[in-house]
Design a protein around this motif. Structure first.
Motif, PDB file in Angstrom:
ATOM      1  N   ASN A  87       0.827  -1.210   0.000  1.00  0.00           N
ATOM      2  CA  ASN A  87       0.000   0.000   0.000  1.00  0.00           C
ATOM      3  C   ASN A  87       0.866   1.266   0.000  1.00  0.00           C
ATOM      4  N   ARG A  88       1.993   1.223   0.719  1.00  0.00           N
ATOM      5  CA  ARG A  88       2.852   2.405   0.806  1.00  0.00           C
ATOM      6  C   ARG A  88       3.608   2.656  -0.501  1.00  0.00           C
ATOM      7  N   THR A  89       4.004   1.599  -1.162  1.00  0.00           N
ATOM      8  CA  THR A  89       4.830   1.763  -2.364  1.00  0.00           C
ATOM      9  C   THR A  89       4.002   1.769  -3.648  1.00  0.00           C
ATOM     10  N   GLY A  90       2.769   1.268  -3.578  1.00  0.00           N
ATOM     11  CA  GLY A  90       1.944   1.180  -4.779  1.00  0.00           C
ATOM     12  C   GLY A  90       2.154  -0.098  -5.552  1.00  0.00           C
ATOM     13  N   ALA A  91       3.040  -0.963  -5.064  1.00  0.00           N
ATOM     14  CA  ALA A  91       3.306  -2.235  -5.732  1.00  0.00           C
ATOM     15  C   ALA A  91       2.433  -3.330  -5.116  1.00  0.00           C
ATOM     16  N   GLY A  92       2.314  -4.437  -5.813  1.00  0.00           N
ATOM     17  CA  GLY A  92       1.523  -5.553  -5.310  1.00  0.00           C
ATOM     18  C   GLY A  92       2.291  -6.379  -4.311  1.00  0.00           C
ATOM     19  N   SER A  93       1.601  -6.811  -3.239  1.00  0.00           N
ATOM     20  CA  SER A  93       2.282  -7.597  -2.210  1.00  0.00           C
ATOM     21  C   SER A  93       2.781  -8.923  -2.771  1.00  0.00           C
ATOM     22  N   GLU A  94       2.013  -9.534  -3.694  1.00  0.00           N
ATOM     23  CA  GLU A  94       2.461 -10.795  -4.291  1.00  0.00           C
ATOM     24  C   GLU A  94       3.731 -10.584  -5.112  1.00  0.00           C
ATOM     25  N   ALA A  95       3.783  -9.489  -5.872  1.00  0.00           N
ATOM     26  CA  ALA A  95       4.975  -9.205  -6.684  1.00  0.00           C
ATOM     27  C   ALA A  95       6.179  -8.919  -5.793  1.00  0.00           C
ATOM     28  N   ILE A  96       5.963  -8.223  -4.665  1.00  0.00           N
ATOM     29  CA  ILE A  96       7.066  -7.940  -3.740  1.00  0.00           C
ATOM     30  C   ILE A  96       7.590  -9.240  -3.138  1.00  0.00           C
ATOM     31  N   ALA A  97       6.662 -10.106  -2.714  1.00  0.00           N
ATOM     32  CA  ALA A  97       7.071 -11.389  -2.144  1.00  0.00           C
ATOM     33  C   ALA A  97       7.870 -12.200  -3.146  1.00  0.00           C
ATOM     34  N   GLN A 160      -6.295  -5.623  -4.125  1.00  0.00           N
ATOM     35  CA  GLN A 160      -5.076  -6.307  -4.535  1.00  0.00           C
ATOM     36  C   GLN A 160      -4.471  -5.590  -5.744  1.00  0.00           C
ATOM     37  N   ARG A 161      -3.155  -5.504  -5.789  1.00  0.00           N
ATOM     38  CA  ARG A 161      -2.476  -4.865  -6.913  1.00  0.00           C
ATOM     39  C   ARG A 161      -1.763  -5.932  -7.739  1.00  0.00           C
ATOM     40  N   LEU A 162      -2.099  -5.979  -9.013  1.00  0.00           N
ATOM     41  CA  LEU A 162      -1.537  -6.974  -9.907  1.00  0.00           C
ATOM     42  C   LEU A 162      -0.520  -6.332 -10.844  1.00  0.00           C
ATOM     43  N   LEU A 163       0.686  -6.910 -10.886  1.00  0.00           N
ATOM     44  CA  LEU A 163       1.712  -6.471 -11.817  1.00  0.00           C
ATOM     45  C   LEU A 163       1.320  -6.931 -13.216  1.00  0.00           C
ATOM     46  N   LEU A 164       1.400  -6.011 -14.177  1.00  0.00           N
ATOM     47  CA  LEU A 164       0.977  -6.296 -15.548  1.00  0.00           C
ATOM     48  C   LEU A 164       2.204  -6.399 -16.448  1.00  0.00           C
ATOM     49  N   PRO A 165       2.692  -7.587 -16.707  1.00  0.00           N
ATOM     50  CA  PRO A 165       3.885  -7.731 -17.551  1.00  0.00           C
ATOM     51  C   PRO A 165       3.576  -7.365 -18.996  1.00  0.00           C
ATOM     52  N   GLY A 166       4.400  -6.505 -19.556  1.00  0.00           N
ATOM     53  CA  GLY A 166       4.245  -6.167 -20.963  1.00  0.00           C
ATOM     54  C   GLY A 166       3.031  -5.348 -21.285  1.00  0.00           C
ATOM     55  N   ALA A 167       2.348  -4.767 -20.269  1.00  0.00           N
ATOM     56  CA  ALA A 167       1.147  -3.988 -20.538  1.00  0.00           C
ATOM     57  C   ALA A 167       1.501  -2.678 -21.203  1.00  0.00           C
ATOM     58  N   SER A 168       0.593  -2.186 -22.016  1.00  0.00           N
ATOM     59  CA  SER A 168       0.784  -0.902 -22.685  1.00  0.00           C
ATOM     60  C   SER A 168       0.801   0.221 -21.667  1.00  0.00           C
ATOM     61  N   ALA A 169       1.624   1.229 -21.905  1.00  0.00           N
ATOM     62  CA  ALA A 169       1.708   2.365 -20.995  1.00  0.00           C
ATOM     63  C   ALA A 169       0.565   3.343 -21.203  1.00  0.00           C
TER      64      ALA A 169
END
Length: 355
Positions: A87-97, A160-169
């Motif tokens: 939550n503090r960084t804006g990244a997903g907890s699963e991706a951080i783990a 939940q925050r999901l990392l999107l690999p290769g997603a368009s900007a």
């Protein structure tokens, strides 16, 4: 014969090749009850009659408004949790783990330095499914599963925050295009349905449900999965094997077997379980039913002309779940039958009783 458009949703497992025709019979130890098929609803064998017309992933539209996060390092503070760091960084907890090799229960210690993986992260809303999220960004769902280390039962949670690999900007416009337009360039297969077909819940405690009737579950309710596999598998129809499991003469792999059966032949559940999917959105298979049997086992029944069950419905071994047909990319009336264990296709012949 009219066919479903190729540009909709297709399976990536390859075409099915004809092989030697070997007759077999259904399991005689447990004779199935008599059944009279209902009359055909129309004269077109390529059409599908569904008990539940729309899949759950069309219910909650997803807006592609993911936010970028720069790669950084975070120093754990006293009282921090993995989700709090996300939550503090804006990244997903699963991706951080995943980036830091952390495993459950994800205990952190003050002063620990965590690598925060950069990228674009989608904030999951209640009711969204993995398939709908992947479709909104044009990213294969299986890549999102791998990037975030998602595991069974693959139920997302609100926030939940999901990392999107290769997603368009480039984010989507203010008014997102329809699901049909987004789906035109999106591919889906059986594994996507099994891992990305559950709606996100409001908290981290899944409120799973199942029904004994044919009334569809609410689209915001994840389905229950059997805790373990009880019993054994039986043949879903009687007929000759048209195509065997594995590579064919052209090298294309068949993830199941194809059994010849006249249009309108009852399709029977191979074992007890809960319906994970019942629809026609995997175009290559037309009418398709997926049943979760517990213990990682799933059975698939394709090319049905009629599907008589709905998502979340409890099913008994031998119960009629639909009628055979030549829907999807079938060249003749047949049933495509698959068994999967922990998402991996398994040769059904080795799991079925002798012919």
């Amino acid at each position: 014969m009219q066919r479903l458009p190729f540009s909709l949703l297709i399976l990536s497992s390859g075409s099915l090749m004809l092989a030697g025709c070997i007759p077999h019979q259904a399991d005689r130890a447990q004779p199935a009850p008599s059944y009279t098929p209902p009359p055909r609803m129309d004269g077109d064998a390529s059409s599908v009659k569904l008990a539940e017309p729309e899949p759950v992933w069309t219910a909650q539209q997803v807006v592609a408004n993911a936010r970028p996060v720069s790669a950084s390092t975070y120093v754990v503070q006293p009282g921090d949790t993995l989700r709090g760091v996300g939550n503090r960084t804006g990244a997903g907890s699963e991706a951080i783990a995943r980036a830091n090799g952390l495993t459950a229960p994800y205990m952190l210690r003050a002063g620990q330095r965590l690598a925060i993986p950069g990228g674009r992260y989608h904030l999951v809303a209640e009711g969204e499914t993995g398939i709908a999220i992947a479709s909104a960004y044009g990213v294969p769902w299986r890549q999102i599963v791998d990037a975030n280390g998602l595991e069974e039962p693959y139920v997302l949670r609100r926030g939940q925050r999901l990392l999107l690999p290769g997603a368009s900007a480039t984010p989507s416009p203010a008014v997102p295009p329809s699901m049909e337009r987004r789906a035109a360039a999106f591919r889906i297969d059986i594994d996507d349905v099994l891992t990305g077909g559950q709606p996100a819940i409001a908290d981290n405690t899944p409120h799973l449900a199942a029904s004994t009737g044919t009334k569809p579950l609410p689209t915001n309710v994840p389905i229950a999965q059997p805790a373990r596999f009880a019993g054994s598998f039986a043949w879903p129809v009687k007929g000759m094997i048209l195509s065997r499991f594995g590579p064919g003469e052209s090298g294309a792999k068949n993830n199941g077997i194809d059994i010849a059966a006249p249009v309108g032949t009852p399709i029977r559940a191979s074992a007890d379980g809960v319906v994970a999917y019942a629809g026609d959105k995997v175009a290559v298979f037309g009418g398709l039913v997926l049943i979760n049997h517990g213990g990682g086992w799933v059975s698939a029944y394709g090319h049905a002309s009629r599907v008589d069950v709905v998502r979340g419905q409890k099913i008994s071994k031998g119960q009629v779940i639909g009628l055979t047909g030549d829907t999807g990319y079938a060249s003749k009336p047949k049933l495509h039958f698959e068994l999967r264990k922990d998402r991996v296709p398994v040769n059904p012949i080795g799991q079925l009783p002798p012919a």
